[in-house]
Design a protein around this motif. Structure first.
Motif, PDB file in Angstrom:
ATOM      1  N   GLU A 103       0.824  -1.201   0.000  1.00  0.00           N
ATOM      2  CA  GLU A 103       0.000   0.000   0.000  1.00  0.00           C
ATOM      3  C   GLU A 103       0.862   1.256   0.000  1.00  0.00           C
ATOM      4  N   PHE A 104       1.940   1.227   0.766  1.00  0.00           N
ATOM      5  CA  PHE A 104       2.827   2.389   0.832  1.00  0.00           C
ATOM      6  C   PHE A 104       3.437   2.695  -0.529  1.00  0.00           C
ATOM      7  N   VAL A 105       3.896   1.656  -1.223  1.00  0.00           N
ATOM      8  CA  VAL A 105       4.504   1.843  -2.537  1.00  0.00           C
ATOM      9  C   VAL A 105       3.487   2.419  -3.515  1.00  0.00           C
ATOM     10  N   LEU A 106       2.276   1.878  -3.516  1.00  0.00           N
ATOM     11  CA  LEU A 106       1.244   2.356  -4.436  1.00  0.00           C
ATOM     12  C   LEU A 106       0.826   3.788  -4.110  1.00  0.00           C
ATOM     13  N   ILE A 107       0.658   4.093  -2.826  1.00  0.00           N
ATOM     14  CA  ILE A 107       0.287   5.460  -2.439  1.00  0.00           C
ATOM     15  C   ILE A 107       1.396   6.433  -2.810  1.00  0.00           C
ATOM     16  N   GLY A 108       2.640   6.043  -2.534  1.00  0.00           N
ATOM     17  CA  GLY A 108       3.760   6.921  -2.865  1.00  0.00           C
ATOM     18  C   GLY A 108       3.845   7.208  -4.348  1.00  0.00           C
ATOM     19  N   ALA A 109       3.634   6.169  -5.168  1.00  0.00           N
ATOM     20  CA  ALA A 109       3.682   6.358  -6.619  1.00  0.00           C
ATOM     21  C   ALA A 109       2.557   7.264  -7.085  1.00  0.00           C
ATOM     22  N   ALA A 110       1.352   7.057  -6.543  1.00  0.00           N
ATOM     23  CA  ALA A 110       0.211   7.880  -6.950  1.00  0.00           C
ATOM     24  C   ALA A 110       0.394   9.326  -6.510  1.00  0.00           C
ATOM     25  N   TYR A 111       0.845   9.507  -5.260  1.00  0.00           N
ATOM     26  CA  TYR A 111       1.046  10.874  -4.765  1.00  0.00           C
ATOM     27  C   TYR A 111       2.119  11.595  -5.571  1.00  0.00           C
ATOM     28  N   ASP A 112       3.226  10.909  -5.852  1.00  0.00           N
ATOM     29  CA  ASP A 112       4.315  11.565  -6.570  1.00  0.00           C
ATOM     30  C   ASP A 112       3.907  11.918  -7.987  1.00  0.00           C
ATOM     31  N   THR A 113       3.063  11.105  -8.602  1.00  0.00           N
ATOM     32  CA  THR A 113       2.566  11.418  -9.935  1.00  0.00           C
ATOM     33  C   THR A 113       1.706  12.675  -9.898  1.00  0.00           C
ATOM     34  N   TRP A 114       0.774  12.727  -8.949  1.00  0.00           N
ATOM     35  CA  TRP A 114      -0.072  13.915  -8.803  1.00  0.00           C
ATOM     36  C   TRP A 114       0.777  15.149  -8.493  1.00  0.00           C
ATOM     37  N   PHE A 115       1.699  15.009  -7.548  1.00  0.00           N
ATOM     38  CA  PHE A 115       2.545  16.124  -7.141  1.00  0.00           C
ATOM     39  C   PHE A 115       3.358  16.645  -8.320  1.00  0.00           C
ATOM     40  N   THR A 116       3.945  15.739  -9.100  1.00  0.00           N
ATOM     41  CA  THR A 116       4.794  16.147 -10.216  1.00  0.00           C
ATOM     42  C   THR A 116       3.984  16.872 -11.287  1.00  0.00           C
ATOM     43  N   VAL A 117       2.793  16.346 -11.607  1.00  0.00           N
ATOM     44  CA  VAL A 117       1.950  16.991 -12.623  1.00  0.00           C
ATOM     45  C   VAL A 117       1.562  18.401 -12.161  1.00  0.00           C
ATOM     46  N   CYS A 118       1.103  18.521 -10.924  1.00  0.00           N
ATOM     47  CA  CYS A 118       0.729  19.844 -10.401  1.00  0.00           C
ATOM     48  C   CYS A 118       1.926  20.773 -10.349  1.00  0.00           C
ATOM     49  N   HIS A 119       3.061  20.235  -9.935  1.00  0.00           N
ATOM     50  CA  HIS A 119       4.268  21.051  -9.797  1.00  0.00           C
ATOM     51  C   HIS A 119       4.715  21.600 -11.152  1.00  0.00           C
ATOM     52  N   ARG A 120       4.727  20.735 -12.156  1.00  0.00           N
ATOM     53  CA  ARG A 120       5.092  21.195 -13.494  1.00  0.00           C
ATOM     54  C   ARG A 120       4.083  22.217 -14.005  1.00  0.00           C
ATOM     55  N   LEU A 121       2.808  21.973 -13.737  1.00  0.00           N
ATOM     56  CA  LEU A 121       1.768  22.906 -14.168  1.00  0.00           C
ATOM     57  C   LEU A 121       1.959  24.270 -13.510  1.00  0.00           C
ATOM     58  N   PHE A 122       2.230  24.285 -12.222  1.00  0.00           N
ATOM     59  CA  PHE A 122       2.397  25.549 -11.494  1.00  0.00           C
ATOM     60  C   PHE A 122       3.686  26.268 -11.862  1.00  0.00           C
ATOM     61  N   HIS A 123       4.598  25.592 -12.556  1.00  0.00           N
ATOM     62  CA  HIS A 123       5.808  26.258 -13.033  1.00  0.00           C
ATOM     63  C   HIS A 123       5.615  26.865 -14.421  1.00  0.00           C
ATOM     64  N   MET A 124       4.505  26.572 -15.062  1.00  0.00           N
ATOM     65  CA  MET A 124       4.223  27.192 -16.356  1.00  0.00           C
ATOM     66  C   MET A 124       3.893  28.671 -16.146  1.00  0.00           C
ATOM     67  N   PRO A 125       4.315  29.534 -17.077  1.00  0.00           N
ATOM     68  CA  PRO A 125       4.103  30.981 -16.886  1.00  0.00           C
ATOM     69  C   PRO A 125       2.665  31.369 -16.565  1.00  0.00           C
ATOM     70  N   SER A 126       1.702  30.666 -17.163  1.00  0.00           N
ATOM     71  CA  SER A 126       0.298  31.038 -16.940  1.00  0.00           C
ATOM     72  C   SER A 126      -0.176  30.760 -15.521  1.00  0.00           C
ATOM     73  N   PHE A 127       0.490  29.815 -14.843  1.00  0.00           N
ATOM     74  CA  PHE A 127       0.046  29.407 -13.512  1.00  0.00           C
ATOM     75  C   PHE A 127       1.073  29.702 -12.423  1.00  0.00           C
ATOM     76  N   TYR A 128       2.222  30.242 -12.816  1.00  0.00           N
ATOM     77  CA  TYR A 128       3.313  30.388 -11.847  1.00  0.00           C
ATOM     78  C   TYR A 128       2.949  31.308 -10.682  1.00  0.00           C
ATOM     79  N   HIS A 129       2.012  32.232 -10.900  1.00  0.00           N
ATOM     80  CA  HIS A 129       1.633  33.123  -9.810  1.00  0.00           C
ATOM     81  C   HIS A 129       1.049  32.339  -8.633  1.00  0.00           C
ATOM     82  N   LEU A 130       0.543  31.123  -8.877  1.00  0.00           N
ATOM     83  CA  LEU A 130       0.007  30.294  -7.809  1.00  0.00           C
ATOM     84  C   LEU A 130       1.114  29.646  -6.979  1.00  0.00           C
ATOM     85  N   HIS A 131       2.322  29.573  -7.534  1.00  0.00           N
ATOM     86  CA  HIS A 131       3.428  28.853  -6.894  1.00  0.00           C
ATOM     87  C   HIS A 131       4.592  29.779  -6.531  1.00  0.00           C
ATOM     88  N   LYS A 132       4.496  31.004  -6.983  1.00  0.00           N
ATOM     89  CA  LYS A 132       5.613  31.945  -6.870  1.00  0.00           C
ATOM     90  C   LYS A 132       6.078  32.138  -5.432  1.00  0.00           C
TER      91      LYS A 132
END
Length: 306
Positions: A103-132
């Motif tokens: 369960e830990f491995v599956l949760i970690g993989a799912a969380y890291d996938t979500w985190f990475t997608v959101c993180h990359r999205l928030f680094h895009m110029p259109s959304f960076y103000h949310l992460h600045k």
């Protein structure tokens, strides 16, 4: 009439408990920054040769970390967590050890996938103000791991730590363990201390300094575990990070020696906020300029010592 059960009390307490665990570890790192590491602890070096944060630097974090995000953790997220856990049938139970590992491995993989997608999205110029806000510090401290705008905190960081696990397991204690260890990992990865060299013998589960490089260089190491960065070519670790650090230092020295270049580099690009010095923590404790726009790698100003 919706009556609270004993399980509901655990669900409501989850977010505050994880937040308190995070705060306790961050407080220990703050003490180390301000007063030095206790003698009984192993000697730890800082990842970046930058000044340690001062009381004024920490004071600049409190309105967001304690005022905004602590309130979110204690008052907004608990009822939302309760409703989700009731809907998905989470129970106050614990799995067998082999199942816990799976369960830990599956949760970690799912969380890291979500985190990475959101993180990359928030680094895009259109959304960076949310992460600045989170990139105010290029050399972070542990409490800075909770220094987010509210939407970034809820959608991209803390919220998913509570809301992704019940889609994988119905065991509450697996979710609690993942939340507490996840919060501790955030504190360690933002602390600025090199635990990776000290605890090298832990192998793949040793603490990492990858996220420190993300704050320093901005467009690398978006994921937590490193797999997605390895896959997409944004992973910077070990000697590669050290080489980038040396190159950035040499470039900063070259800029200081040429006033015209320094003036040109200091000028913000059109539509860009530029690199501004931190407020409230000036003098020898200055943490350097803010990273205000995607791709900004402006050299530090001010600050003496390492």
């Amino acid at each position: 009439m919706w009556e609270l059960t004993s399980d509901d009390c655990f669900f409501l307490a989850l977010s505050p408990a994880v937040a308190l665990a995070y705060g306790a570890v961050c407080s220990a790192f703050m003490y180390a920054d301000l007063h030095g590491l206790p003698a009984f602890l192993p000697k730890l070096k800082k990842v970046q040769p930058k000044p340690l944060p001062t009381r004024e630097d920490y004071a600049g974090l409190w309105s967001v970390v304690l005022g905004q995000n602590l309130c979110i953790s204690f008052f907004l997220l608990p009822p939302l967590t309760l409703m989700l856990y009731r809907l998905l049938g989470v129970q106050v139970s614990s799995p067998s050890l082999p199942q816990l590992v799976i369960e830990f491995v599956l949760i970690g993989a799912a969380y890291d996938t979500w985190f990475t997608v959101c993180h990359r999205l928030f680094h895009m110029p259109s959304f960076y103000h949310l992460h600045k806000r989170h990139h105010t510090w290029k050399a972070p401290c542990a409490f800075e791991g909770g220094y987010f705008d509210a939407l970034d905190f809820i959608v991209g960081n803390y919220g998913p730590m509570l809301w992704i696990p019940p889609f994988i397991t119905r065991h509450f204690f697996t979710i609690l363990l993942f939340g507490v260890l996840g919060a501790l990992s955030v504190a360690v990865s933002h602390s600025g201390y090199d635990f990776e060299s000290t605890f090298w013998f832990l192998g793949p589960i040793k603490p990492t300094v990858r996220h420190d490089a993300h704050h320093e260089f901005f467009n690398v190491n978006y994921s937590h575990f490193g797999f997605w960065d390895w896959l997409f070519g944004t992973l910077v670790i070990g000697e590669d990070a050290a080489a980038k650090r040396r190159a950035a230092g040499a470039n900063a020295v070259a800029v200081e020696g040429d006033g015209s270049k320094a003036d040109a580099r200091a000028a913000p690009a059109p539509g860009d906020g530029g690199a501004r010095p931190r407020t409230g923590g000036g003098g020898s404790g200055s943490r350097g300029p803010r990273s205000s726009s995607p791709g900004s790698t402006a050299p530090r100003g001010g600050g003496d010592g390492g």
